[in-house]
Design an enzyme around this catalytic site. Structure first.
Site, PDB file in Angstrom:
ATOM      1  N   TYR A  88     -47.210  45.813   6.282  1.00 21.06           N
ATOM      2  CA  TYR A  88     -48.334  46.520   5.641  1.00 21.06           C
ATOM      3  C   TYR A  88     -49.502  46.695   6.614  1.00 21.06           C
ATOM      4  CZ  TYR A  88     -51.617  48.015   2.067  1.00 21.06           C
ATOM      5  OH  TYR A  88     -52.510  48.745   1.339  1.00 21.06           O
ATOM      6  N   PHE A 130     -57.729  77.595   8.787  1.00 18.34           N
ATOM      7  CA  PHE A 130     -56.472  77.572   8.047  1.00 18.34           C
ATOM      8  C   PHE A 130     -56.779  77.372   6.550  1.00 18.34           C
ATOM      9  CE2 PHE A 130     -52.720  75.297   6.337  1.00 18.34           C
ATOM     10  CZ  PHE A 130     -51.836  76.339   6.459  1.00 18.34           C
ATOM     11  N   ASP A 131     -55.849  77.788   5.677  1.00 16.17           N
ATOM     12  CA  ASP A 131     -56.165  77.799   4.239  1.00 16.17           C
ATOM     13  C   ASP A 131     -56.502  76.424   3.650  1.00 16.17           C
ATOM     14  OD1 ASP A 131     -53.479  77.268   4.618  1.00 16.17           O
ATOM     15  OD2 ASP A 131     -52.791  78.253   2.812  1.00 16.17           O
ATOM     16  N   ASP A 147     -58.821  71.431  14.958  1.00 18.02           N
ATOM     17  CA  ASP A 147     -57.664  71.420  14.072  1.00 18.02           C
ATOM     18  C   ASP A 147     -56.475  71.645  15.001  1.00 18.02           C
ATOM     19  OD1 ASP A 147     -55.603  71.974  12.367  1.00 18.02           O
ATOM     20  OD2 ASP A 147     -56.683  73.427  11.155  1.00 18.02           O
ATOM     21  N   ALA A 201     -53.017  71.134  15.023  1.00 21.25           N
ATOM     22  CA  ALA A 201     -51.602  71.166  14.627  1.00 21.25           C
ATOM     23  C   ALA A 201     -50.687  71.695  15.739  1.00 21.25           C
ATOM     24  CB  ALA A 201     -51.440  72.006  13.363  1.00 21.25           C
ATOM     25  N   LYS A 230     -46.073  69.875  12.948  1.00 18.16           N
ATOM     26  CA  LYS A 230     -45.905  70.998  13.875  1.00 18.16           C
ATOM     27  C   LYS A 230     -45.548  70.448  15.261  1.00 18.16           C
ATOM     28  CE  LYS A 230     -48.460  72.925  10.464  1.00 18.16           C
ATOM     29  NZ  LYS A 230     -48.907  72.157   9.305  1.00 18.16           N
ATOM     30  N   HIS A 284     -51.711  80.855  -3.746  1.00 15.26           N
ATOM     31  CA  HIS A 284     -50.455  81.445  -3.262  1.00 15.26           C
ATOM     32  C   HIS A 284     -49.245  80.538  -3.450  1.00 15.26           C
ATOM     33  CE1 HIS A 284     -52.289  79.204  -0.030  1.00 15.26           C
ATOM     34  NE2 HIS A 284     -51.144  79.156   0.615  1.00 15.26           N
TER      35      HIS A 284
HETATM   36  N1  F0G Z   1     -54.168  73.214  10.155  1.00 16.34           N
HETATM   37  C1  F0G Z   1     -53.352  74.203  10.517  1.00 16.34           C
HETATM   38  C2  F0G Z   1     -53.734  75.109  11.621  1.00 16.34           C
HETATM   39  C3  F0G Z   1     -52.139  74.395   9.837  1.00 16.34           C
HETATM   40  O1  F0G Z   1     -51.344  75.397  10.193  1.00 16.34           O
HETATM   41  C4  F0G Z   1     -51.797  73.497   8.789  1.00 16.34           C
HETATM   42  C5  F0G Z   1     -50.555  73.662   8.059  1.00 16.34           C
HETATM   43  C6  F0G Z   1     -52.674  72.472   8.474  1.00 16.34           C
HETATM   44  C7  F0G Z   1     -53.862  72.351   9.174  1.00 16.34           C
HETATM   45  C8  F0G Z   1     -52.381  71.493   7.363  1.00 16.34           C
HETATM   46  O2  F0G Z   1     -51.395  70.621   7.747  1.00 16.34           O
HETATM   47  O3  F0G Z   1     -49.473  71.058   6.200  1.00 16.34           O
HETATM   48  O4  F0G Z   1     -49.660  68.933   7.472  1.00 16.34           O
HETATM   49  O5  F0G Z   1     -51.168  69.394   5.577  1.00 16.34           O
HETATM   50  N2  F0G Z   1     -49.841  74.666   8.126  1.00 16.34           N
HETATM   51  C9  F0G Z   1     -48.558  74.909   7.499  1.00 16.34           C
HETATM   52  C10 F0G Z   1     -48.165  76.331   7.747  1.00 16.34           C
HETATM   53  C11 F0G Z   1     -48.460  74.504   6.090  1.00 16.34           C
HETATM   54  O6  F0G Z   1     -47.176  76.775   7.131  1.00 16.34           O
HETATM   55  O7  F0G Z   1     -48.774  77.008   8.565  1.00 16.34           O
HETATM   56  P1  F0G Z   1     -50.365  69.974   6.693  1.00 16.34           P
END
Ligand code: F0G
Length: 457
Positions: A72, A124-125, A214, A216, A257, A449
């Site tokens: 843990y 990102f969304d 950010d 990823a 990613k 979406h």
């Molecule tokens: N930032 C970026 C640039 C992303 O593309 C994503 C996720 C996230 C943050 C969030 O990360 O999914 O681990 O919570 N992108 C995926 C996509 C979902 O399909 O582009 P997560």
């Protein structure tokens, strides 16, 4: 004879995927309310919905899974990952989280307050969602070139320094930090140049602002810097990544990613006070600070993935496959975001289905057409994803309306890419017959979406 390019790995394990016929797909997509997220994966032949968490782990990653320490607190797997994070990114303080948006949730719980303004390059969304959920605003400061898909610009993810300075000038007190997404997903997997990152740092310093990356797809960003930016040709991906991160105060990471795992994320930080504050939210939302929603085996696989994901040969194989698909589509005359991005091909649905009104969701219509054609699942990055304006509740119609074909890492062959390209060409040839799009039947308040229900318009 010049030798052709070939992948830097071979395949040790396979998974069967199922073909279907058009009749079956017509029924399945109708039952899914024309939302590709609502399909079962067995109803999909080639799945380009996302490159997130869909990659194939290596033999070394699987081997590390067996060595996970599931304690843990204080697990050796945590320290293994902490060391890898420090080595690859340079950040001293780190908190594991279960994925990228969880990292955003924890970090923004400390940093973002109501009425704040968070400028960045096409957030990102989920990032935007976590900002708007806190009644703050995301302001897009991406360079104008990114919004013209026909324009060839090597770093379409760049921040427009003029736009950023305007925000800082006008609302300095409201800005908790600047966020830079590397590569920029929303503009088409487009990279940010080192020069731009450096300039954003200088500007942020003048206004005493934090910078959050950010991150990823940071390794793909480093790859593009190496092959496109003067002065970086001979640097290694890891050297480039370290320099990139040196311009940030904190980072959020979706390991799904560029760390090539199926689940995981983390926050990297420099300031011990920020770490202390974020730790409280990490414990509340994710788990204790030495596991944060991850099992020990997950952390081990991420640690290896961070190294594999920053190897040049791997990245070259990866990005060139995306380019292979893009070039095929270009040769068929299909409009897409140029140059081709790092993790996927972004088809310009506005130009592809130019006679369909935007109110009928052009990119979504194209995505459904592609699914019907051959069982290929892409994703809409357009008006559905853009949600409604949080204040006026009007639909937001973004400048760019994309069908994204995101390529999972180390999963498909170029034969799969050929099939995807041929499917889109068939639709392109009969594009004038596509005259009916969609209307919304039911939608969520935010990030609609994922669950939206549609019907033929
Ligand atoms: N930032 C970026 C640039 C992303 O593309 C994503 C996720 C996230 C943050 C969030 O990360 O999914 O681990 O919570 N992108 C995926 C996509 C979902 O399909 O582009 P997560």
């Amino acid at each position: 004879m010049e030798l052709p390019f070939a992948e830097s790995y071979k395949i040790k394990m396979v998974e069967t995927i199922r073909k279907s016929n058009r009749e079956e797909r017509e029924q399945w997509i109708r039952e899914a309310k024309y939302n590709l997220f609502r399909l079962k994966s067995e109803q999909v032949f080639i799945d380009l919905l996302t490159d997130s968490g869909t990659g194939a782990m290596s033999d070394k990653q699987w081997a590390e899974m067996l060595l996970g320490d599931e304690s843990y607190a204080g697990a050796s797997s945590f320290y293994k990952l902490k060391e890898a994070v420090k080595d690859i990114t340079g950040f001293d303080y780190f908190l594991p989280t279960h994925q990228g948006r969880a990292a955003e949730n924890v970090l923004f719980s400390v940093l973002v307050k109501e009425e704040n303004i968070v400028p960045g390059n096409s957030h990102f969304d989920t990032t935007k969602g976590h900002i708007e959920f806190r009644k703050a605003f995301a302001v897009d400061c991406t360079i104008d070139e990114a919004f013209d898909t026909t324009l060839l610009h090597p770093f379409k993810g760049n921040v427009d320094l003029g736009k950023l300075e305007e925000v800082l000038n006008k609302d300095c007190d409201k800005v908790p930090f600047i966020i830079v997404t590397i590569t920029c997903n929303s503009s088409g997997g487009q990279p940010v140049s080192m020069e731009n990152l450096r300039s954003v740092r200088k500007l942020a310093d003048r206004y005493h602002k934090l910078i959050v990356f950010d991150s990823a797809r940071f390794a793909e960003n480093a790859y593009f810097i190496k092959i496109r930016e003067k002065g970086y040709e001979t640097k290694t991906i890891r050297e480039i990544a370290r320099e990139m991160f040196s311009y940030a105060d904190a980072m959020t990471m979706s390991c799904k990613k560029d760390a090539i795992v199926n689940m995981g994320g983390f926050i990297g930080m420099r300031d011990p006070l920020l770490f202390e504050q974020a730790s409280v939210f990490n414990i509340m939302f994710e788990g204790y600070i030495t596991y944060g929603g991850l099992s020990g085996r997950d952390m081990n696989a991420i640690a290896i993935g961070l190294y594999e994901g920053t190897e040049f040969d791997y990245l070259e194989t990866r990005v060139r496959q995306v380019e292979y698909l893009g070039n095929k589509l270009i040769s068929y005359g299909i409009p897409l975001q140029l140059p081709v991005g790092g993790h996927g091909v972004f088809v310009d649905a506005k130009r592809f289905l130019s006679n369909l009104p935007k109110e009928q969701f052009q990119a979504q219509t194209l995505a459904v057409q592609l699914y019907l054609e051959s069982g290929v699942r892409g994703v809409e990055i357009g008006a559905l994803l853009a949600d409604r304006d949080p204040v006026t509740r009007e639909n937001r119609y973004p400048v760019l309306e994309f069908l994204r074909l995101a390529i999972p890492r180390r999963v498909y062959t170029n034969n799969h890419m050929d099939l995807v390209a041929a499917s889109l060409k068939n639709i392109f040839d009969r594009r004038n017959d596509v005259t009916q799009g969609f209307k919304i039947l039911k939608e969520a308040n935010i990030m609609r979406h994922f669950t939206v229900e549609l019907d033929l318009a």
